[in-house]
Design a protein around this motif. Structure first.
Motif, short mmCIF file in Angstrom:
data_model
loop_
_atom_site.label_atom_id
_atom_site.label_comp_id
_atom_site.label_asym_id
_atom_site.label_seq_id
_atom_site.Cartn_x
_atom_site.Cartn_y
_atom_site.Cartn_z
N GLY A 84 -1.20 7.67 0.44
CA GLY A 84 -2.40 6.96 0.02
C GLY A 84 -1.98 5.63 -0.57
O GLY A 84 -0.82 5.44 -0.96
N SER A 85 -2.94 4.69 -0.66
CA SER A 85 -2.54 3.40 -1.24
C SER A 85 -2.29 3.53 -2.74
O SER A 85 -1.60 2.70 -3.33
CB SER A 85 -3.53 2.29 -0.91
N ASP A 86 -2.79 4.58 -3.37
CA ASP A 86 -2.45 4.80 -4.78
C ASP A 86 -0.94 4.94 -4.96
O ASP A 86 -0.35 4.36 -5.88
CB ASP A 86 -3.13 6.08 -5.31
N ASP A 87 -0.32 5.71 -4.08
CA ASP A 87 1.14 5.89 -4.14
C ASP A 87 1.85 4.55 -3.91
O ASP A 87 2.79 4.20 -4.62
CB ASP A 87 1.54 6.93 -3.08
N THR A 109 -12.23 -4.29 -12.16
CA THR A 109 -11.55 -4.08 -10.88
C THR A 109 -11.18 -2.60 -10.78
O THR A 109 -11.71 -1.77 -11.53
CB THR A 109 -10.31 -5.00 -10.74
N TYR A 110 -10.30 -2.26 -9.85
CA TYR A 110 -9.92 -0.86 -9.66
C TYR A 110 -9.28 -0.34 -10.95
O TYR A 110 -8.29 -0.89 -11.43
CB TYR A 110 -8.95 -0.78 -8.49
N SER A 111 -9.87 0.73 -11.49
CA SER A 111 -9.47 1.13 -12.84
C SER A 111 -8.13 1.88 -12.90
O SER A 111 -7.71 2.30 -13.97
CB SER A 111 -10.58 1.93 -13.52
N VAL A 179 -2.20 -7.99 -2.96
CA VAL A 179 -3.61 -8.04 -2.55
C VAL A 179 -3.97 -6.65 -2.02
O VAL A 179 -3.44 -6.21 -0.99
CB VAL A 179 -3.87 -9.14 -1.50
N ASP A 180 -4.81 -5.96 -2.77
CA ASP A 180 -5.21 -4.59 -2.43
C ASP A 180 -6.43 -4.66 -1.51
O ASP A 180 -7.54 -4.94 -1.95
CB ASP A 180 -5.53 -3.86 -3.75
N GLU A 181 -6.19 -4.42 -0.23
CA GLU A 181 -7.25 -4.58 0.78
C GLU A 181 -7.80 -3.23 1.23
O GLU A 181 -8.02 -3.01 2.42
CB GLU A 181 -6.72 -5.38 1.97
N ALA A 182 -8.06 -2.35 0.28
CA ALA A 182 -8.58 -1.02 0.63
C ALA A 182 -9.85 -1.11 1.47
O ALA A 182 -10.12 -0.24 2.30
CB ALA A 182 -8.85 -0.21 -0.65
N TYR A 183 -10.64 -2.19 1.26
CA TYR A 183 -11.96 -2.28 1.91
C TYR A 183 -12.06 -3.43 2.91
O TYR A 183 -13.16 -3.75 3.37
CB TYR A 183 -13.05 -2.41 0.82
N ILE A 184 -10.95 -4.05 3.23
CA ILE A 184 -10.99 -5.30 4.02
C ILE A 184 -11.61 -5.11 5.41
O ILE A 184 -12.19 -6.04 5.95
CB ILE A 184 -9.57 -5.90 4.14
N GLN A 205 -3.03 -1.66 2.22
CA GLN A 205 -4.24 -1.11 2.87
C GLN A 205 -4.15 0.42 2.91
O GLN A 205 -3.16 1.00 2.48
CB GLN A 205 -4.39 -1.68 4.29
N THR A 206 -5.21 1.05 3.41
CA THR A 206 -5.30 2.51 3.34
C THR A 206 -6.00 3.11 4.57
O THR A 206 -6.79 2.42 5.22
CB THR A 206 -6.07 2.94 2.07
N PHE A 207 -5.70 4.36 4.84
CA PHE A 207 -6.39 5.11 5.91
C PHE A 207 -7.61 5.84 5.33
O PHE A 207 -8.31 6.53 6.05
CB PHE A 207 -5.46 6.17 6.51
N SER A 208 -7.85 5.72 4.03
CA SER A 208 -8.87 6.55 3.38
C SER A 208 -10.29 6.12 3.65
O SER A 208 -11.22 6.91 3.51
CB SER A 208 -8.65 6.55 1.87
N LYS A 209 -10.48 4.85 4.01
CA LYS A 209 -11.85 4.33 4.13
C LYS A 209 -12.17 4.08 5.61
O LYS A 209 -12.85 4.88 6.23
CB LYS A 209 -12.01 3.04 3.33
N SER A 210 -11.65 2.99 6.16
CA SER A 210 -12.03 2.61 7.53
C SER A 210 -11.45 3.55 8.58
O SER A 210 -11.93 3.56 9.71
CB SER A 210 -11.60 1.17 7.81
N MET A 216 -5.99 12.96 4.20
CA MET A 216 -4.62 12.98 4.74
C MET A 216 -3.64 12.25 3.83
O MET A 216 -2.45 12.46 3.90
CB MET A 216 -4.65 12.31 6.12
N ARG A 217 -4.16 11.36 3.00
CA ARG A 217 -3.37 10.56 2.06
C ARG A 217 -2.35 9.67 2.77
O ARG A 217 -1.15 9.97 2.80
CB ARG A 217 -2.66 11.46 1.02
N ILE A 218 -2.81 8.57 3.32
CA ILE A 218 -1.91 7.60 3.94
C ILE A 218 -2.30 6.19 3.49
O ILE A 218 -3.46 5.80 3.61
CB ILE A 218 -1.98 7.64 5.49
N1 PMP Z 1 -7.57 0.51 -4.10
C1 PMP Z 1 -8.88 0.50 -4.32
C2 PMP Z 1 -9.52 -0.80 -4.69
C3 PMP Z 1 -9.63 1.68 -4.24
O1 PMP Z 1 -10.95 1.66 -4.50
C4 PMP Z 1 -9.00 2.89 -3.89
C5 PMP Z 1 -9.80 4.16 -3.76
N2 PMP Z 1 -9.92 4.88 -4.93
C6 PMP Z 1 -7.62 2.86 -3.68
C7 PMP Z 1 -6.93 1.66 -3.78
C8 PMP Z 1 -6.83 4.09 -3.39
O2 PMP Z 1 -7.15 4.72 -2.19
P1 PMP Z 1 -6.19 5.73 -1.47
O3 PMP Z 1 -5.14 6.18 -2.45
O4 PMP Z 1 -7.06 6.82 -1.01
O5 PMP Z 1 -5.57 4.96 -0.34
#
Ligand code: PMP
Length: 353
Positions: A84-87, A109-111, A179-184, A205-210, A216-218
């Motif tokens: 996940g992008s958190d990791d 921003t992202y807390s 630059v955290d592009e989770a939603y780009i 970036q992340t696989f969690s949204k788009s 799956m956490r990528i």
């Molecule tokens: N960055 C932002 C701005 C988010 O909102 C999120 C979702 N909570 C994440 C990162 C982390 O997402 P994930 O670990 O599922 O990739």
């Protein structure tokens, strides 16, 4: 008191959104994708042989990295993958923010950012977004130990134009700008195009949204070789096998299906624009979100109370009680059907108050 208690690392953890179970729940609270992953993911999952699980996975997740490298036109040594992008973000904080100077990110921003900073003992400062929740790039042109920008930002959904992102990167050649592009993929221009020009830019970036794969956490980071090498050195000093085998295989399938990705993101964008119109008709104000969520408030409806009323009805959204966000709800874009139920509830709620 036992002495081991005095040696504990005391931290205040990040609180993730609720994960309520049950088929009747309408879940608009953690920005997941309401559509299933690409068909190739389902196929590969069905065909997966559990005997493969006996062995350790490829620690470099080569197959997934290659698919991402091809998708973004980068070298395989310019990509770092994580759970996940958190990791990935946590690893990036640990790797790049060691100067002792304060790292900068906005007050809203992202807390998770302040949580990592505290966990790793990184000093930080939080320049305030303006009254419209916009970043003032000038706030990021002073001495610092690194910069983190969610673009588009969360929970506001507002983007910073790419030329302003570039201005910040250019003004900070001596610090790493994440630059955290989770939603780009739902709007905004990616900073990936800037990677060849800036050795201090890391795009996450992340696989969690788009890509519909939050479970799956990528996540992945893209940047020039030296940044990616530094991330790998820290990762291999902590856990070699972050990516499990199903993530590697199924993530690769998801990246390969560009058409499905385009179709589902377009559909969510369409529903978002419709939601903005429908909520506007109900008297809500919405920030100019280019993500898969809206940040909304209503003159007559107290946000905390509305949040509870929705929840009691099985509709989950997100509420952030901090001073600047307490009048807003963050609402993930669901399917058209889910959104209809949401509008219907709101119309009847507003009639009752
Ligand atoms: N960055 C932002 C701005 C988010 O909102 C999120 C979702 N909570 C994440 C990162 C982390 O997402 P994930 O670990 O599922 O990739």
């Amino acid at each position: 008191m036992s002495s081991w208690r005095e040696s504990i690392r005391n931290v205040e953890p990040y609180v993730p959104g609720e994960q309520p179970r049950g088929a009747s729940v309408i879940k608009l609270n953690t920005n997941e994708n309401p559509y299933p992953p690409a068909p190739g993911v389902t196929r590969a999952l069905r065909e997966m042989d559990p005997d493969l699980f006996r062995k350790y996975p490829d620690p470099s997740a080569g197959m997934l990295v290659d698919a991402l490298a091809e998708r973004y036109g980068l070298g395989r040594d310019q990509i770092f993958v994580g759970v996940g992008s958190d990791d990935v973000l946590g690893m990036a904080f640990l790797t790049f923010f060691n100067s002792g100077r304060p790292v900068l990110f906005p007050d809203v921003t992202y807390s998770f950012y302040p949580v990592w900073a505290k966990l790793f003992g990184i000093p930080y400062e939080t320049p305030a977004l303006d009254e419209n929740f916009c970043v003032n790039p000038e706030d990021y042109k002073r001495d610092n130990g690194g910069i983190v920008l969610a673009n588009p930002n969360a929970p506001t959904g507002i983007r910073l134009p790419l030329d302003q992102v570039e201005g910040i990167i250019k003004a900070n050649r001596d610090s790493v700008v994440i630059v955290d592009e989770a939603y780009i993929d739902f709007g905004g221009e990616s900073a990936v195009a800037l990677i060849p020009r800036y050795d201090n830019l890391l795009v996450v970036q992340t696989f969690s949204k788009s890509r519909s794969m939050a479970g799956m956490r990528i996540g992945y980071a893209m940047g020039q070789r030296d940044l990616v090498r530094a991330l790998h050195n820290v990762k291999y000093s902590y856990n070699s096998y972050t990516m499990n085998l199903p993530s590697i295989i199924l993530g690769t399938e998801a990246v390969r299906d560009e058409a499905y990705f385009q179709e589902t993101t377009r559909r969510i964008i369409r529903t978002r624009e419709e939601a903005r119109r429908r909520l506007g008709d109900l008297g809500f104000t919405c920030t100019d979100s280019c993500t898969n969520f809206l940040f909304i408030s209503h003159r007559r409806a107290d946000a905390a109370r509305l949040f509870e009323a929705l929840r009691a009805d099985g509709i989950y959204v997100r509420y952030f009680p901090a001073l600047r966000t307490k009048d807003y709800l963050r609402v993930t874009i669901g399917t058209e059907e889910e959104m209809e139920i949401f509008y219907k509830f709101l119309a009847s709620y507003l009639d009752r108050i």
